[in-house]
Design an enzyme around this catalytic site. Structure first.
Site, PDB file in Angstrom:
ATOM      1  N   SER A 180     -25.634 102.236-114.657  1.00 18.69           N
ATOM      2  CA  SER A 180     -24.635 101.311-114.118  1.00 18.69           C
ATOM      3  C   SER A 180     -23.976 100.591-115.286  1.00 18.69           C
ATOM      4  O   SER A 180     -24.622 100.326-116.303  1.00 18.69           O
ATOM      5  CB  SER A 180     -25.321 100.297-113.222  1.00 18.69           C
ATOM      6  OG  SER A 180     -24.445  99.238-112.933  1.00 18.69           O
ATOM      7  N   SER A 181     -22.686 100.240-115.113  1.00 22.90           N
ATOM      8  CA  SER A 181     -21.987  99.577-116.223  1.00 22.90           C
ATOM      9  C   SER A 181     -22.584  98.203-116.541  1.00 22.90           C
ATOM     10  O   SER A 181     -22.384  97.686-117.637  1.00 22.90           O
ATOM     11  CB  SER A 181     -20.499  99.438-115.904  1.00 22.90           C
ATOM     12  OG  SER A 181     -20.310  98.651-114.757  1.00 22.90           O
ATOM     13  N   CYS A 182     -23.338  97.623-115.586  1.00 23.68           N
ATOM     14  CA  CYS A 182     -23.901  96.281-115.845  1.00 23.68           C
ATOM     15  C   CYS A 182     -25.071  96.329-116.817  1.00 23.68           C
ATOM     16  O   CYS A 182     -25.619  95.300-117.170  1.00 23.68           O
ATOM     17  CB  CYS A 182     -24.292  95.596-114.553  1.00 23.68           C
ATOM     18  SG  CYS A 182     -25.755  96.290-113.811  1.00 23.68           S
ATOM     19  N   TYR A 195     -32.271  94.168-112.877  1.00 26.29           N
ATOM     20  CA  TYR A 195     -31.712  95.476-112.509  1.00 26.29           C
ATOM     21  C   TYR A 195     -31.345  96.252-113.774  1.00 26.29           C
ATOM     22  O   TYR A 195     -31.652  97.438-113.909  1.00 26.29           O
ATOM     23  CB  TYR A 195     -30.476  95.232-111.644  1.00 26.29           C
ATOM     24  CG  TYR A 195     -29.750  96.464-111.194  1.00 26.29           C
ATOM     25  CD1 TYR A 195     -30.229  97.230-110.138  1.00 26.29           C
ATOM     26  CD2 TYR A 195     -28.559  96.855-111.807  1.00 26.29           C
ATOM     27  CE1 TYR A 195     -29.545  98.361-109.712  1.00 26.29           C
ATOM     28  CE2 TYR A 195     -27.873  97.985-111.384  1.00 26.29           C
ATOM     29  CZ  TYR A 195     -28.368  98.736-110.333  1.00 26.29           C
ATOM     30  OH  TYR A 195     -27.692  99.848-109.921  1.00 26.29           O
ATOM     31  N   LYS A 228     -32.727  99.913-115.177  1.00 27.05           N
ATOM     32  CA  LYS A 228     -31.828 101.049-115.421  1.00 27.05           C
ATOM     33  C   LYS A 228     -31.891 101.506-116.886  1.00 27.05           C
ATOM     34  O   LYS A 228     -31.814 102.704-117.176  1.00 27.05           O
ATOM     35  CB  LYS A 228     -30.393 100.686-115.033  1.00 27.05           C
ATOM     36  CG  LYS A 228     -30.190 100.575-113.525  1.00 27.05           C
ATOM     37  CD  LYS A 228     -30.174 101.966-112.883  1.00 27.05           C
ATOM     38  CE  LYS A 228     -29.946 101.933-111.398  1.00 27.05           C
ATOM     39  NZ  LYS A 228     -30.007 103.256-110.785  1.00 27.05           N
ATOM     40  N   HIS A 236     -21.554  93.857-102.840  1.00 30.07           N
ATOM     41  CA  HIS A 236     -20.694  93.666-104.007  1.00 30.07           C
ATOM     42  C   HIS A 236     -19.370  93.069-103.539  1.00 30.07           C
ATOM     43  O   HIS A 236     -19.060  93.063-102.346  1.00 30.07           O
ATOM     44  CB  HIS A 236     -20.457  94.999-104.709  1.00 30.07           C
ATOM     45  CG  HIS A 236     -21.692  95.543-105.362  1.00 30.07           C
ATOM     46  ND1 HIS A 236     -22.480  96.493-104.764  1.00 30.07           N
ATOM     47  CD2 HIS A 236     -22.276  95.256-106.544  1.00 30.07           C
ATOM     48  CE1 HIS A 236     -23.500  96.766-105.550  1.00 30.07           C
ATOM     49  NE2 HIS A 236     -23.402  96.034-106.642  1.00 30.07           N
TER      50      HIS A 236
HETATM   51  O1  GFB Z   1     -19.487  92.750-107.207  1.00 28.68           O
HETATM   52  P1  GFB Z   1     -20.333  91.630-107.645  1.00 28.68           P
HETATM   53  O2  GFB Z   1     -21.270  91.041-106.670  1.00 28.68           O
HETATM   54  O3  GFB Z   1     -21.178  92.046-108.888  1.00 28.68           O
HETATM   55  O4  GFB Z   1     -19.356  90.429-108.132  1.00 28.68           O
HETATM   56  P2  GFB Z   1     -21.037  92.135-110.500  1.00 28.68           P
HETATM   57  C1  GFB Z   1     -18.252  90.633-108.947  1.00 28.68           C
HETATM   58  C2  GFB Z   1     -17.494  89.336-109.121  1.00 28.68           C
HETATM   59  O5  GFB Z   1     -16.886  88.955-107.875  1.00 28.68           O
HETATM   60  C3  GFB Z   1     -18.322  88.136-109.550  1.00 28.68           C
HETATM   61  C4  GFB Z   1     -17.161  87.613-107.601  1.00 28.68           C
HETATM   62  O6  GFB Z   1     -17.570  87.345-110.441  1.00 28.68           O
HETATM   63  C5  GFB Z   1     -18.523  87.371-108.244  1.00 28.68           C
HETATM   64  O7  GFB Z   1     -18.769  85.985-108.438  1.00 28.68           O
HETATM   65  N1  GFB Z   1     -17.080  87.392-106.146  1.00 28.68           N
HETATM   66  C6  GFB Z   1     -16.114  86.648-105.517  1.00 28.68           C
HETATM   67  C7  GFB Z   1     -17.896  87.867-105.193  1.00 28.68           C
HETATM   68  N2  GFB Z   1     -16.322  86.611-104.201  1.00 28.68           N
HETATM   69  C8  GFB Z   1     -17.432  87.373-103.968  1.00 28.68           C
HETATM   70  C9  GFB Z   1     -18.127  87.722-102.770  1.00 28.68           C
HETATM   71  O8  GFB Z   1     -17.791  87.334-101.666  1.00 28.68           O
HETATM   72  N3  GFB Z   1     -19.207  88.556-102.932  1.00 28.68           N
HETATM   73  C10 GFB Z   1     -19.598  89.028-104.159  1.00 28.68           C
HETATM   74  N4  GFB Z   1     -20.672  89.844-104.214  1.00 28.68           N
HETATM   75  N5  GFB Z   1     -18.966  88.671-105.291  1.00 28.68           N
HETATM   76  C11 GFB Z   1     -23.085  93.612-110.174  1.00 28.68           C
HETATM   77  C12 GFB Z   1     -24.519  93.552-110.565  1.00 28.68           C
HETATM   78  O9  GFB Z   1     -22.457  92.634-110.885  1.00 28.68           O
HETATM   79  O10 GFB Z   1     -22.483  94.833-110.520  1.00 28.68           O
HETATM   80  C13 GFB Z   1     -25.255  94.722-110.166  1.00 28.68           C
HETATM   81  O11 GFB Z   1     -25.088  92.378-110.054  1.00 28.68           O
HETATM   82  C14 GFB Z   1     -24.488  96.018-110.230  1.00 28.68           C
HETATM   83  O12 GFB Z   1     -26.382  94.792-110.952  1.00 28.68           O
HETATM   84  C15 GFB Z   1     -23.020  95.901-109.929  1.00 28.68           C
HETATM   85  O13 GFB Z   1     -24.638  96.615-111.483  1.00 28.68           O
HETATM   86  C16 GFB Z   1     -22.234  97.149-110.271  1.00 28.68           C
HETATM   87  O14 GFB Z   1     -19.993  93.100-110.893  1.00 28.68           O
HETATM   88  O15 GFB Z   1     -20.918  90.780-111.104  1.00 28.68           O
END
Ligand code: GFB
Length: 317
Positions: free
Chosen positions: A115-117, A144, A148, A187
């Site tokens: 994963s890119s994270c 996580y 990975k 996400h």
């Molecule tokens: O997609 P996301 O949850 O994961 O959040 P990451 C991406 C960005 O969107 C963050 C914002 O800056 C969140 O604060 N965001 C805004 C929201 N509104 C929302 C919402 O309603 N829900 C969510 N979920 N986010 C993940 C990793 O990071 O990336 C995992 O935690 C995984 O490990 C994944 O690798 C691909 O991109 O920040």
């Protein structure tokens, strides 16, 4: 070390998709149907992948030629940051069992999904594969990412020390049909589709966005990932990981506006800065896979429309 002019035949092979009920697994099964291979799957009720002996016995009995390891505990920023114990432990258990058992049971090819994270929080952009482990990780998904990274290294060591064709594919943030649309655990893209579509239907004027809305993310449609995984299974053999993405990013607020436009919702956003932004930039360099001859084909606008339809259908809207 990448093997040059490498070709692997999927036709006629037994291919186990571990994690076939997840968003990635479902898309992989659909894509693999075009490859004239024999697709193998097993339900969680029959085999819990965290159990080593049972996993080993299952692999021994079914003797897959190819294993695509798409089974993992995944989630968005909140799920990740508040459950680091299980994101680390469950993922280590699942991947350790499958990778080791595959090595011991003569699996010809294994594809592990990273994963890119797992790249450093402040990696140079766009992120090249060489950025791995150069700087500290992003804290919100450290558990996580550590799991990975361990999986990636295990594949890499098997490749170098035991001549196993076990590769790691590094997708960027994924979305598409069968995503988890639960706004608490999902996400961002799936969460915003849920929140904005419901706001339109329920005539709500406000939708909450977590964080500042300023971070940028790169989104890859899961069908593009499935296509890339098939391509790499057939054309890539190396102990080094390979990125899969679009190399185009968009801010969270731009994404929310894009979804609002498609849905036809005209309200305002409220920013909940009690929830973190996570890493600010995360855009992959995809030169390596492009040079092999693969590029993504689903544009974000088209992918968003299709995913919104999937969400509406699943919720009978
Ligand atoms: O997609 P996301 O949850 O994961 O959040 P990451 C991406 C960005 O969107 C963050 C914002 O800056 C969140 O604060 N965001 C805004 C929201 N509104 C929302 C919402 O309603 N829900 C969510 N979920 N986010 C993940 C990793 O990071 O990336 C995992 O935690 C995984 O490990 C994944 O690798 C691909 O991109 O920040």
């Amino acid at each position: 070390m990448e093997k040059k002019n490498y070709k692997f035949e999927l036709k006629g092979k037994k291919v186990w998709v571990a994690g076939h009920n997840g968003m990635v697994g479902k898309s992989l099964v659909k894509r693999l149907r075009k490859e004239n291979c024999l697709i193998q799957t097993v339900e969680k009720t029959e085999l819990n992948l965290v159990e080593q002996e049972k996993t080993n016995n299952w692999i021994k009995e079914k003797s897959p030629n190819v294993v695509i390891l798409a089974a993992a505990k995944v989630g968005g920023i909140l799920a990740n940051s508040s459950n680091q114990t299980s994101f680390l432990y469950d993922n280590l258990m699942i991947q350790n069992n499958i990778i080791k058992s595959s090595a011991e049971n003569n699996v010809e090819k294994l594809v592990f999904l990273g994963s890119s994270c797992i790249y450093p929080r402040d990696a140079s952009q766009p992120i090249q594969e060489e950025e791995l482990l150069k700087k500290p990780l992003e804290k919100t998904n450290e558990g996580y990412a550590l799991a990975k990274i361990a999986g990636l290294k295990l594949c890499s060591y098997y490749f170098k020390e035991h001549d196993k064709d076990f590769i790691t594919v590094m997708p960027t943030n994924l979305y598409g049909d069968n995503d988890n649309y639960n706004p608490q655990t999902s996400h961002v893209l799936a969460a915003l589709i849920n929140k904005i579509t419901k706001a339109k239907i329920e005539k709500n004027k406000f939708v909450e966005i977590w964080g500042t809305g300023k971070p940028k993310r790169e989104f890859l449609h899961v069908h593009d990932l499935a296509d890339a995984v098939c391509f790499l299974t057939k054309n890539y053999s190396s102990d080094e990981p390979i990125n899969v993405g679009t190399s185009k990013d968009i801010s969270i607020i731009e994404l929310a506006e894009e979804i609002s436009g498609i849905v036809g919702w005209k309200g305002s956003f409220i920013f909940n800065t009690d929830i973190p932004d996570g890493t600010l930039l995360k855009r992959l360099d995809i030169t390596k896979i492009r040079n092999l001859g693969w590029s993504p084909s689903i544009h974000i606008k088209e992918g968003l429309k299709q995913t919104i339809n999937d969400f509406m259908k699943k919720n009978n809207f």
